[in-house]
Design a protein around this motif. Sequence first.
Motif, PDB file in Angstrom:
ATOM      1  N   THR A  16     -27.762  76.941  23.977  1.00 41.58           N
ATOM      2  CA  THR A  16     -29.099  77.169  23.421  1.00 41.58           C
ATOM      3  C   THR A  16     -29.904  75.872  23.417  1.00 41.58           C
ATOM      4  O   THR A  16     -31.096  75.865  23.747  1.00 41.58           O
ATOM      5  CB  THR A  16     -28.994  77.744  21.994  1.00 41.58           C
ATOM      6  N   SER A  17     -29.265  74.764  23.049  1.00 41.54           N
ATOM      7  CA  SER A  17     -29.956  73.468  23.032  1.00 41.54           C
ATOM      8  C   SER A  17     -30.371  73.042  24.433  1.00 41.54           C
ATOM      9  O   SER A  17     -31.487  72.550  24.639  1.00 41.54           O
ATOM     10  CB  SER A  17     -29.071  72.400  22.389  1.00 41.54           C
ATOM     11  N   LYS A  18     -29.496  73.240  25.402  1.00 42.50           N
ATOM     12  CA  LYS A  18     -29.844  72.899  26.786  1.00 42.50           C
ATOM     13  C   LYS A  18     -31.016  73.744  27.278  1.00 42.50           C
ATOM     14  O   LYS A  18     -31.922  73.233  27.943  1.00 42.50           O
ATOM     15  CB  LYS A  18     -28.627  73.052  27.698  1.00 42.50           C
ATOM     16  N   PHE A  21     -34.315  72.326  25.592  1.00 43.71           N
ATOM     17  CA  PHE A  21     -34.816  71.081  26.164  1.00 43.71           C
ATOM     18  C   PHE A  21     -35.195  71.242  27.640  1.00 43.71           C
ATOM     19  O   PHE A  21     -36.101  70.558  28.119  1.00 43.71           O
ATOM     20  CB  PHE A  21     -33.821  69.941  25.947  1.00 43.71           C
ATOM     21  N   SER A  22     -34.548  72.136  28.349  1.00 47.86           N
ATOM     22  CA  SER A  22     -34.965  72.433  29.725  1.00 47.86           C
ATOM     23  C   SER A  22     -36.373  73.010  29.735  1.00 47.86           C
ATOM     24  O   SER A  22     -37.175  72.697  30.627  1.00 47.86           O
ATOM     25  CB  SER A  22     -33.991  73.405  30.378  1.00 47.86           C
ATOM     26  N   ALA A  23     -36.703  73.836  28.741  1.00 45.07           N
ATOM     27  CA  ALA A  23     -38.044  74.420  28.644  1.00 45.07           C
ATOM     28  C   ALA A  23     -39.110  73.348  28.421  1.00 45.07           C
ATOM     29  O   ALA A  23     -40.277  73.550  28.756  1.00 45.07           O
ATOM     30  CB  ALA A  23     -38.091  75.453  27.522  1.00 45.07           C
ATOM     31  N   ALA A  96     -40.492  77.546  22.955  1.00 48.87           N
ATOM     32  CA  ALA A  96     -39.033  77.546  23.097  1.00 48.87           C
ATOM     33  C   ALA A  96     -38.321  77.691  21.751  1.00 48.87           C
ATOM     34  O   ALA A  96     -37.099  77.699  21.699  1.00 48.87           O
ATOM     35  CB  ALA A  96     -38.584  76.269  23.805  1.00 48.87           C
ATOM     36  N   GLY A  97     -39.094  77.773  20.651  1.00 46.68           N
ATOM     37  CA  GLY A  97     -38.484  78.017  19.344  1.00 46.68           C
ATOM     38  C   GLY A  97     -38.562  76.882  18.348  1.00 46.68           C
ATOM     39  O   GLY A  97     -38.002  76.985  17.251  1.00 46.68           O
ATOM     40  N   GLU A 116     -39.853  70.057  15.291  1.00 46.55           N
ATOM     41  CA  GLU A 116     -38.470  70.051  14.849  1.00 46.55           C
ATOM     42  C   GLU A 116     -37.698  70.916  15.834  1.00 46.55           C
ATOM     43  O   GLU A 116     -38.024  72.091  16.026  1.00 46.55           O
ATOM     44  CB  GLU A 116     -38.396  70.630  13.437  1.00 46.55           C
ATOM     45  N   ASP A 117     -36.690  70.337  16.499  1.00 46.55           N
ATOM     46  CA  ASP A 117     -35.938  71.111  17.489  1.00 46.55           C
ATOM     47  C   ASP A 117     -35.045  72.147  16.805  1.00 46.55           C
ATOM     48  O   ASP A 117     -35.061  72.276  15.563  1.00 46.55           O
ATOM     49  CB  ASP A 117     -35.178  70.189  18.453  1.00 46.55           C
ATOM     50  N   LEU A 118     -34.290  72.885  17.573  1.00 46.50           N
ATOM     51  CA  LEU A 118     -33.503  73.993  17.040  1.00 46.50           C
ATOM     52  C   LEU A 118     -32.455  73.559  16.033  1.00 46.50           C
ATOM     53  O   LEU A 118     -32.036  74.351  15.189  1.00 46.50           O
ATOM     54  CB  LEU A 118     -32.837  74.752  18.193  1.00 46.50           C
TER      55      LEU A 118
END
Length: 132
Positions: A16-18, A21-23, A96-97, A116-118
Motif C-alpha cells: 500500500t505504501s509503495k 508513493f508511486s502515485a 492517493a489517500g 500526512e502519508d498513509l
Amino acid sequence: MHKQIIFNLPVRDMDTSKAFFSALGFSFDPAMSSDSAAYMAIVDGSIHAMLMTHDFFGSFTNKPVVQALEANEVIICLSCESPQEVDSLIARAAAAGARIPHPPEDHGFMYDQGFEDLDGHLWNLVWAAPQG
C-alpha cells in the motif's frame, strides 16, 4: 563530503505504501528492495527513503517504533520548483489517500503546504522565490 540523503521510514503495509508513493511519482529500485524494505528515489541520485516494515525497522534500534499516526518525530520537507508543483503534488497525495492537515500558506516569497502519508509521516512541500 556526503553526497546522498537516505532516511528510513517504518510503514504498516509495504504494498500500500509503495502504491501511495508511486502515485506521487516516486520510483523504487527492485535491486535494493525486499519484502521488508523498499528503496525509493525522491530526487534521483541524491535523496532516497528506505520504506521498512515495522519489524524490520525495529531490528535497527532498541527503542519502540513511533506510531506516526499517534506521535511525530520529524517533518520531511521537500523543495519544489513552483507553487504549481506544490499544488500538483498535494493533489496527487490527496487522491492517493493522504490527509491534508492545513490549507496552503502563501507568504509571497514562499508557498507551502503539507500532507500526512498513509502511516502518519508528515511531509511539507515548499517553494521559495529565488533571491534577486
